[in-house]
Write a protein that holds these residues in place. Structure first.
Motif, short mmCIF file in Angstrom:
data_model
loop_
_atom_site.label_atom_id
_atom_site.label_comp_id
_atom_site.label_asym_id
_atom_site.label_seq_id
_atom_site.Cartn_x
_atom_site.Cartn_y
_atom_site.Cartn_z
N ASP A 42 -12.36 -10.82 -12.04
CA ASP A 42 -11.70 -9.51 -11.92
C ASP A 42 -12.04 -8.81 -10.61
N HIS A 43 -13.29 -8.91 -10.17
CA HIS A 43 -13.67 -8.25 -8.90
C HIS A 43 -12.87 -8.84 -7.74
N TRP A 44 -12.78 -10.14 -7.71
CA TRP A 44 -12.04 -10.81 -6.64
C TRP A 44 -10.55 -10.49 -6.70
N ASP A 45 -10.00 -10.50 -7.90
CA ASP A 45 -8.59 -10.17 -8.07
C ASP A 45 -8.31 -8.72 -7.66
N ASP A 46 -9.24 -7.82 -8.02
CA ASP A 46 -9.07 -6.42 -7.63
C ASP A 46 -9.08 -6.26 -6.11
N ILE A 47 -9.95 -7.01 -5.43
CA ILE A 47 -10.00 -6.95 -3.97
C ILE A 47 -8.65 -7.37 -3.38
N ILE A 48 -8.07 -8.42 -3.93
CA ILE A 48 -6.76 -8.86 -3.45
C ILE A 48 -5.74 -7.75 -3.63
N GLY A 49 -5.74 -7.13 -4.80
CA GLY A 49 -4.80 -6.04 -5.06
C GLY A 49 -5.01 -4.86 -4.13
N TYR A 50 -6.27 -4.44 -3.95
CA TYR A 50 -6.55 -3.33 -3.04
C TYR A 50 -6.17 -3.68 -1.61
N ALA A 51 -6.38 -4.93 -1.22
CA ALA A 51 -6.03 -5.35 0.15
C ALA A 51 -4.52 -5.28 0.38
N ILE A 52 -3.77 -5.72 -0.59
CA ILE A 52 -2.31 -5.66 -0.46
C ILE A 52 -1.85 -4.20 -0.40
N LEU A 53 -2.35 -3.38 -1.31
CA LEU A 53 -1.98 -1.96 -1.31
C LEU A 53 -2.41 -1.29 -0.01
N GLY A 54 -3.64 -1.57 0.42
CA GLY A 54 -4.15 -0.98 1.66
C GLY A 54 -3.35 -1.39 2.87
#
Length: 96
Positions: A69-81
């Motif tokens: 989940d932490h890694w997946d969240d980073i991917i999501g935040y990176a795309i949004l950012g």
């Protein structure tokens, strides 16, 4: 009052000990905040808040056990950012 001890115990497995995660996270945030707020004297932009969330996830990864989940969240935040950054600075994002 609800007993949160089970939830906190579960979180310690994936997030690490709170004092460790908070210490690492605070160091990350301090470095970022000093760069943005003190040197540039401006408010944070929306894409920088995405970076903040990534830093918090990194603190959990460093201090806790593996959690996809932490890694997946980073991917999501990176795309949004990334998408927010394009709008925050007025560029098209091609060379940033």
């Amino acid at each position: 009052m609800k007993d949160f001890s089970d939830m906190l115990s579960d979180r310690q497995e994936t997030h690490g000990k709170a004092e460790d995660t908070f210490f690492v996270g605070a160091r990350f945030i301090s470095a970022m905040s000093n760069q943005i707020s003190l040197q540039e004297r401006r408010a944070w932009r929306s894409h920088e808040y995405a970076v903040l969330n990534i830093l918090l996830k990194l603190a959990r990864i460093i201090c806790g056990k593996y959690s996809a989940d932490h890694w997946d969240d980073i991917i999501g935040y990176a795309i949004l950012g990334r998408d927010l950054h394009r709008g925050d600075d007025g560029s098209n994002g091609e060379n940033n």
